[in-house]
Design a protein around this motif. Structure first.
Motif, PDB file in Angstrom:
ATOM      1  N   GLU A  16       5.048   7.262  -3.064  1.00 34.44           N
ATOM      2  CA  GLU A  16       5.056   6.275  -1.937  1.00 34.44           C
ATOM      3  C   GLU A  16       5.759   5.319  -2.449  1.00 34.44           C
ATOM      4  O   GLU A  16       5.260   4.521  -3.423  1.00 34.44           O
ATOM      5  N   ALA A  18       6.593   1.673  -1.814  1.00 32.02           N
ATOM      6  CA  ALA A  18       6.132   0.625  -1.008  1.00 32.02           C
ATOM      7  C   ALA A  18       7.540  -0.090  -0.218  1.00 32.02           C
ATOM      8  O   ALA A  18       7.247  -0.587   0.903  1.00 32.02           O
ATOM      9  N   THR A  21       8.687   2.131   2.752  1.00 30.26           N
ATOM     10  CA  THR A  21       7.775   2.435   3.747  1.00 30.26           C
ATOM     11  C   THR A  21       7.310   1.256   4.324  1.00 30.26           C
ATOM     12  O   THR A  21       6.572   1.273   5.289  1.00 30.26           O
ATOM     13  N   ASN A  23       5.095  -0.614   3.204  1.00 30.63           N
ATOM     14  CA  ASN A  23       3.508  -1.003   3.283  1.00 30.63           C
ATOM     15  C   ASN A  23       3.112  -2.208   2.542  1.00 30.63           C
ATOM     16  O   ASN A  23       3.516  -2.429   1.556  1.00 30.63           O
ATOM     17  N   ARG A  24       1.951  -2.419   3.207  1.00 30.71           N
ATOM     18  CA  ARG A  24       1.398  -3.632   2.576  1.00 30.71           C
ATOM     19  C   ARG A  24      -0.285  -3.593   2.614  1.00 30.71           C
ATOM     20  O   ARG A  24      -0.815  -2.708   3.097  1.00 30.71           O
ATOM     21  N   VAL A  26      -3.859  -2.824   1.952  1.00 30.04           N
ATOM     22  CA  VAL A  26      -4.605  -1.533   1.532  1.00 30.04           C
ATOM     23  C   VAL A  26      -3.749  -0.267   1.439  1.00 30.04           C
ATOM     24  O   VAL A  26      -3.767   0.620   0.519  1.00 30.04           O
ATOM     25  N   ARG A  27      -2.819  -0.165   2.314  1.00 29.93           N
ATOM     26  CA  ARG A  27      -1.873   1.214   2.304  1.00 29.93           C
ATOM     27  C   ARG A  27      -0.992   0.970   1.058  1.00 29.93           C
ATOM     28  O   ARG A  27      -0.699   1.878   0.372  1.00 29.93           O
ATOM     29  N   MET A  28      -0.628  -0.116   0.779  1.00 31.11           N
ATOM     30  CA  MET A  28       0.026  -0.291  -0.435  1.00 31.11           C
ATOM     31  C   MET A  28      -0.411   0.220  -1.521  1.00 31.11           C
ATOM     32  O   MET A  28      -0.196   0.698  -2.641  1.00 31.11           O
ATOM     33  N   GLU A  30      -2.994   2.326  -1.601  1.00 31.18           N
ATOM     34  CA  GLU A  30      -3.322   3.886  -1.415  1.00 31.18           C
ATOM     35  C   GLU A  30      -2.031   4.504  -2.039  1.00 31.18           C
ATOM     36  O   GLU A  30      -2.399   5.381  -2.877  1.00 31.18           O
ATOM     37  N   GLY A  31      -0.853   3.921  -1.706  1.00 27.03           N
ATOM     38  CA  GLY A  31       0.397   4.470  -2.320  1.00 27.03           C
ATOM     39  C   GLY A  31       0.423   4.407  -3.615  1.00 27.03           C
ATOM     40  O   GLY A  31       0.934   5.344  -4.386  1.00 27.03           O
TER      41      GLY A  31
END
Length: 157
Positions: A16, A18, A21, A23-24, A26-28, A30-31
């Motif tokens: 992943e 960041a 994608t 992502n910021r 929580v998603r970041m 997770e990545g």
């Protein structure tokens, strides 16, 4: 007797990025955890490939992530393991494809010793029956000693 088997199907999502994608939050996180697990898996694959190459017994860091603990049997145990690498001919995906192929190339060097897992249930049942009988006789002896101790106590009183 019967055969025992285990089937594990794991989809290792790509790393992943960041930035790529967007992502910021929580998603970041997770990545980042996915990347940490994939790095730990890469370390395990390297250690197992080195072990197969040199015939030695290097330390294999299975405990570094949950993923490697789950895959311990599949990677270094008594299992037949197949790795399917999904790659893309697109130039946009060149780096991901290149990394996937390097990963798969390292994984193909892992050698495992596979043997059939056949359990003889009759042996186990017979052994358990023997243990049960031994325990029953021990209980009977202890009850008899307890009764003798009660009788001796009442005679003294």
């Amino acid at each position: 007797s019967f055969k025992v088997g285990k089937l594990s199907m794991i989809d290792l999502a790509g790393s992943e990025r960041a930035k790529q994608t967007n992502n910021r939050g929580v998603r970041m996180l997770e990545g980042a955890n996915i990347n940490r697990s994939l790095l730990a898996l890469g370390n395990v694959i390297n250690a197992l490939a080195e072990k197969a190459k040199n015939g030695g017994r290097p330390f294999v860091p299975y405990r570094d992530s949950k993923l490697t603990r789950l895959l311990k049997d599949s990677l270094g145990g008594n299992c037949r393991t197949v790795m399917i690498a999904a790659i893309s001919p697109s130039s946009v995906q060149f780096e991901d494809t290149h990394n996937t192929l390097k990963y798969a190339n390292r994984a193909k060097n892992i050698k495992t010793n596979v043997s059939r897992n056949v359990l003889n249930v009759d042996y186990h049942v017979d052994r358990y029956n023997q243990i049960i009988e031994e325990l029953r006789s021990e209980i009977a002896n202890l009850k008899e000693k307890l009764e003798q101790a009660k009788v001796a106590k009442t005679q003294r009183a």
